[in-house]
Design an enzyme around this catalytic site. Structure first.
Site, PDB file in Angstrom:
ATOM      1  N   SER A   1       0.860  -1.184   0.000  1.00  0.00           N
ATOM      2  CA  SER A   1       0.000   0.000   0.000  1.00  0.00           C
ATOM      3  C   SER A   1       0.895   1.232   0.000  1.00  0.00           C
ATOM      4  O   SER A   1       1.649   1.470   0.950  1.00  0.00           O
ATOM      5  CB  SER A   1      -0.883   0.008   1.245  1.00  0.00           C
TER       6      SER A   1
ATOM      7  N   HIS B   1      -1.195  -1.182  -4.300  1.00  0.00           N
ATOM      8  CA  HIS B   1      -2.472  -0.761  -3.728  1.00  0.00           C
ATOM      9  C   HIS B   1      -2.448   0.754  -3.527  1.00  0.00           C
ATOM     10  O   HIS B   1      -1.560   1.283  -2.863  1.00  0.00           O
ATOM     11  CB  HIS B   1      -2.644  -1.495  -2.395  1.00  0.00           C
TER      12      HIS B   1
ATOM     13  N   ASP C   1      -4.430   3.963  -2.093  1.00  0.00           N
ATOM     14  CA  ASP C   1      -5.510   4.350  -1.176  1.00  0.00           C
ATOM     15  C   ASP C   1      -5.992   5.749  -1.501  1.00  0.00           C
ATOM     16  O   ASP C   1      -5.246   6.717  -1.378  1.00  0.00           O
ATOM     17  CB  ASP C   1      -5.005   4.295   0.268  1.00  0.00           C
TER      18      ASP C   1
ATOM     19  N   MET D   1      -8.641   8.672  -0.593  1.00  0.00           N
ATOM     20  CA  MET D   1      -9.494   9.128   0.518  1.00  0.00           C
ATOM     21  C   MET D   1      -9.941  10.557   0.269  1.00  0.00           C
ATOM     22  O   MET D   1      -9.165  11.366  -0.259  1.00  0.00           O
ATOM     23  CB  MET D   1      -8.723   9.065   1.837  1.00  0.00           C
TER      24      MET D   1
ATOM     25  N   HIS E   1      -8.197   1.656  -4.166  1.00  0.00           N
ATOM     26  CA  HIS E   1      -9.140   1.409  -3.072  1.00  0.00           C
ATOM     27  C   HIS E   1      -9.799   2.746  -2.756  1.00  0.00           C
ATOM     28  O   HIS E   1      -9.183   3.616  -2.143  1.00  0.00           O
ATOM     29  CB  HIS E   1      -8.354   0.849  -1.871  1.00  0.00           C
TER      30      HIS E   1
ATOM     31  N   MET F   1     -11.922   5.027  -0.848  1.00  0.00           N
ATOM     32  CA  MET F   1     -12.597   5.291   0.427  1.00  0.00           C
ATOM     33  C   MET F   1     -13.211   6.678   0.303  1.00  0.00           C
ATOM     34  O   MET F   1     -12.767   7.640   0.948  1.00  0.00           O
ATOM     35  CB  MET F   1     -11.577   5.199   1.573  1.00  0.00           C
TER      36      MET F   1
ATOM     37  N   MET G   1     -11.577  -5.077   5.385  1.00  0.00           N
ATOM     38  CA  MET G   1     -10.799  -4.105   6.163  1.00  0.00           C
ATOM     39  C   MET G   1     -10.579  -4.666   7.564  1.00  0.00           C
ATOM     40  O   MET G   1     -11.537  -5.001   8.260  1.00  0.00           O
ATOM     41  CB  MET G   1     -11.530  -2.763   6.275  1.00  0.00           C
TER      42      MET G   1
ATOM     43  N   GLY H   1      -8.749   4.744   6.848  1.00  0.00           N
ATOM     44  CA  GLY H   1      -8.379   6.151   7.023  1.00  0.00           C
ATOM     45  C   GLY H   1      -6.905   6.386   7.209  1.00  0.00           C
ATOM     46  O   GLY H   1      -6.372   7.365   6.700  1.00  0.00           O
TER      47      GLY H   1
ATOM     48  N   ASP I   1      -6.831  -5.887   4.380  1.00  0.00           N
ATOM     49  CA  ASP I   1      -6.168  -4.576   4.359  1.00  0.00           C
ATOM     50  C   ASP I   1      -6.186  -3.964   5.747  1.00  0.00           C
ATOM     51  O   ASP I   1      -7.250  -3.670   6.293  1.00  0.00           O
ATOM     52  CB  ASP I   1      -6.926  -3.681   3.359  1.00  0.00           C
TER      53      ASP I   1
ATOM     54  N   GLY J   1      -3.100  -3.376   9.182  1.00  0.00           N
ATOM     55  CA  GLY J   1      -2.448  -4.045  10.314  1.00  0.00           C
ATOM     56  C   GLY J   1      -1.778  -5.353   9.957  1.00  0.00           C
ATOM     57  O   GLY J   1      -1.556  -6.200  10.830  1.00  0.00           O
TER      58      GLY J   1
ATOM     59  N   SER K   1       2.746  -0.065   6.232  1.00  0.00           N
ATOM     60  CA  SER K   1       3.896   0.179   7.107  1.00  0.00           C
ATOM     61  C   SER K   1       4.820  -1.032   7.183  1.00  0.00           C
ATOM     62  O   SER K   1       6.047  -0.867   7.252  1.00  0.00           O
ATOM     63  CB  SER K   1       3.437   0.623   8.487  1.00  0.00           C
TER      64      SER K   1
HETATM   65  C1  DX5 Z   1      -6.154   2.206   5.447  1.00  0.00           C
HETATM   66  C2  DX5 Z   1      -5.731   1.750   4.079  1.00  0.00           C
HETATM   67  C3  DX5 Z   1      -4.656   0.733   4.067  1.00  0.00           C
HETATM   68  C4  DX5 Z   1      -3.388   1.170   4.756  1.00  0.00           C
HETATM   69  C5  DX5 Z   1      -2.787  -0.030   5.393  1.00  0.00           C
HETATM   70  O1  DX5 Z   1      -7.353   2.883   5.366  1.00  0.00           O
HETATM   71  O2  DX5 Z   1      -6.830   1.218   3.348  1.00  0.00           O
HETATM   72  O3  DX5 Z   1      -4.389   0.273   2.739  1.00  0.00           O
HETATM   73  O4  DX5 Z   1      -2.435   1.745   3.908  1.00  0.00           O
HETATM   74  O5  DX5 Z   1      -1.683   0.374   6.139  1.00  0.00           O
HETATM   75  P1  DX5 Z   1      -0.993  -0.592   7.212  1.00  0.00           P
HETATM   76  O6  DX5 Z   1      -0.514  -1.796   6.466  1.00  0.00           O
HETATM   77  O7  DX5 Z   1       0.110   0.247   7.756  1.00  0.00           O
HETATM   78  O8  DX5 Z   1      -2.043  -0.943   8.231  1.00  0.00           O
HETATM   79 ZN    ZN Z   2      -6.398   0.301   1.375  1.00  0.00          ZN
END
Ligand code: DX5
Ligand code: ZN
Length: 225
Positions: free
Chosen positions: A14, A39, A41, A43, A72, A74, A143, A148, A181, A183, A204
């Site tokens: 991501s 991926h 993200d 937002m 993705h 959001m 998720m 976020g 997706d 953690g 991360s």
């Molecule tokens: C959060 C995103 C994820 C995020 C995951 O809303 O959709 O894709 O980047 O980040 P980690 O892997 O650090 O939880």
């Molecule tokens: Zn995502």
């Protein structure tokens, strides 16, 4: 010692946790590490309390990589931006079940644009709510954190939600990718894979520190689970 490798698990980095001032370098590193999917993200500050990238950045990323790009979204009213993301060159668009409008109609439109279509659920949404989209989707994204922000902890109950999603996907008899997706770490990746996830989206855990070493460690973690 008996070792069982779960085949065909994709680690999907991501980019939210990448260095946005040096995106092409970070993308080159995940390519070198053998990843096949990126991926993105997206937002909007409404559906989630954060702002990230849009089609302009997606198009710039498209110019520096041939990896599969999954967006993705959001965002509220994703239907307003589908053709912009298609023109930007993404391969797959995932929207949320919880949007105000008709999510199945939006999925139908993504397919009409010739892209892979995904549907995602927030941690508090019953997994069965995606059932009306099952005949159309290529991917279901579970998720495992509140959407976020990157860097959050994998929520309890996520393994069960992945397993339930896997069951629904298998019952269709269609080829549907189950993704997770949020953690994902070397501790949670094996749990998600064992529950049936085949695309592990990680921000991360990929970009903090040595990218190649992190991806190798995630891959090793899903061996023998
Ligand atoms: C959060 C995103 C994820 C995020 C995951 O809303 O959709 O894709 O980047 O980040 P980690 O892997 O650090 O939880
Ligand atoms: Zn995502």
């Amino acid at each position: 010692m008996r070792e069982r490798r779960i085949e065909n698990i994709e680690i999907a980095p991501s980019l939210l946790s990448a260095d946005f001032a040096r995106l092409a370098d970070d993308i080159g590193r995940v390519e070198a590490a053998g990843c096949r999917v990126l991926h993105l993200d997206v937002m909007d500050g409404h559906f989630v309390p954060n702002l990230t990238i849009g089609p302009v950045v997606a198009a710039a990323i498209r110019r520096v990589t041939s990896l599969r790009l999954g967006a993705h979204l959001m965002i509220e009213e994703p239907e307003r931006y589908l053709s912009a993301f298609a023109e930007a060159g993404v391969d797959e668009i995932t929207i949320h079940q919880e949007i105000a409008g008709d999510f199945v109609a939006v999925i139908r439109e993504i397919k009409r644009l010739g892209l892979r279509a995904g549907v995602s659920t927030r941690p508090g949404t019953a997994v069965e709510k995606i059932v009306p989209a099952l005949p159309l989707v290529d991917l279901i994204l579970v998720m495992s954190v509140e959407p976020g922000f990157g860097g959050q902890a994998f929520l309890p109950g996520s393994v069960e939600r992945i397993a339930e999603t896997r069951r629904l996907a298998d019952e269709t008899g269609r080829e549907i990718t189950v993704a997770v997706d949020g953690g994902i770490t070397i501790e949670t990746a094996p749990q998600a894979a064992a529950a049936g996830a085949r695309e592990l989206i990680a921000g991360s855990a990929v970009f903090k520190g040595d990218i190649q070493r992190n991806i190798d460690a995630l891959r090793a973690a899903v061996t023998d689970c």
